[in-house]
Motif scaffolding. Structure first.
Motif, PDB file in Angstrom:
ATOM      1  N   MET A   1       0.845  -1.174   0.000  1.00  0.00           N
ATOM      2  CA  MET A   1       0.000   0.000   0.000  1.00  0.00           C
ATOM      3  C   MET A   1       0.895   1.245   0.000  1.00  0.00           C
ATOM      4  O   MET A   1       1.772   1.399   0.829  1.00  0.00           O
ATOM      5  N   LYS A   2       0.668   2.123  -0.941  1.00  0.00           N
ATOM      6  CA  LYS A   2       1.465   3.340  -1.063  1.00  0.00           C
ATOM      7  C   LYS A   2       0.767   4.484  -0.332  1.00  0.00           C
ATOM      8  O   LYS A   2      -0.424   4.717  -0.502  1.00  0.00           O
ATOM      9  N   LEU A   3       1.530   5.202   0.504  1.00  0.00           N
ATOM     10  CA  LEU A   3       0.984   6.348   1.217  1.00  0.00           C
ATOM     11  C   LEU A   3       0.834   7.534   0.285  1.00  0.00           C
ATOM     12  O   LEU A   3       1.619   7.716  -0.645  1.00  0.00           O
ATOM     13  N   TRP A   4      -0.158   8.342   0.560  1.00  0.00           N
ATOM     14  CA  TRP A   4      -0.392   9.550  -0.218  1.00  0.00           C
ATOM     15  C   TRP A   4       0.754  10.531   0.010  1.00  0.00           C
ATOM     16  O   TRP A   4       1.220  10.736   1.124  1.00  0.00           O
ATOM     17  N   GLU A   5       1.210  11.153  -1.062  1.00  0.00           N
ATOM     18  CA  GLU A   5       2.251  12.170  -0.990  1.00  0.00           C
ATOM     19  C   GLU A   5       1.681  13.486  -1.500  1.00  0.00           C
ATOM     20  O   GLU A   5       1.292  13.581  -2.665  1.00  0.00           O
ATOM     21  N   PRO A   6       1.606  14.505  -0.650  1.00  0.00           N
ATOM     22  CA  PRO A   6       1.092  15.798  -1.117  1.00  0.00           C
ATOM     23  C   PRO A   6       1.998  16.393  -2.190  1.00  0.00           C
ATOM     24  O   PRO A   6       3.215  16.369  -2.065  1.00  0.00           O
TER      25      PRO A   6
END
Length: 196
Positions: free
Chosen positions: A1-6
């Motif tokens: 699962m890839k974390l959101w990157e702003p």
């Protein structure tokens, strides 16, 4: 699962600028914590707390416990403020010099703060629900939820910039290999290959 990157910090500035703003704000919070803790250590127990101890059966025991609690709180605040200043300085140095290892301490501290805030919020809200205070529950959920959201967002911004630096370093190494540069040890030790 890839974390959101702003992509941007606060919808208007780059991740790098956002990290600098976060570092400066975190340093200001550390300076404020140092000021409050040093002022508290110098002035001692507030007058209101001393007056409350007069209503107890054993006022001397109450005042000793109160002094110990205040002393422990101020020393903890002094340590947290010092760590905030140190870690925000490391963050600013890491951002300006593009060194990823200097971003890690602040990210770890944010993670610890988030975990402790979440535990504290759950205990506080659970206790208020148990006691039947519904308005304070809503206020606590709104305030603690906002603080939690901001801390998670700031952690994600710093993490995203950390990953940007890592990716850019990887591209630099790849471009050297794509240009035909062969790193040591060379296949033929008598003559090293040319850079082009």
């Amino acid at each position: 699962m890839k974390l959101w990157e702003p992509e941007l910090c606060c919808c208007c500035c780059s991740r790098r600028t956002g990290c600098i703003i976060i570092g400066v704000l975190y340093m200001l919070a550390g300076i404020l914590n140092l000021y409050v803790s040093i002022t508290g250590l110098v002035t001692g127990v507030p007058q209101k707390d001393q007056e409350l101890c007069l209503n107890f059966e054993d006022p001397s025991s109450c005042s000793e416990t109160d002094e110990t609690a205040h002393l422990a709180g101020y020393i903890t605040l002094l340590l947290v403020g010092s760590l905030q200043i140190i870690f925000s300085s490391l963050l600013l140095h890491g951002v300006l010099k593009q060194k990823t290892r200097f971003l890690i301490p602040l990210m770890v501290m944010y993670l610890i703060q988030i975990i402790l805030l979440l535990i504290m919020a759950l205990i506080r809200v659970g206790l208020l629900i148990y006691l039947g205070f519904w308005i304070p529950v809503l206020i606590n959920v709104a305030v603690l939820g906002s603080i939690l959201f901001l801390e998670v967002y700031m952690l994600l911004v710093v993490r995203a910039y950390y990953l940007d630096i890592k990716r850019n370093k990887g591209r630099t190494h790849m471009s050297l290999n794509e240009q035909g540069y062969e790193p040591p040890p060379y296949s033929d030790p008598s003559k090293p290959p040319s850079a082009y």
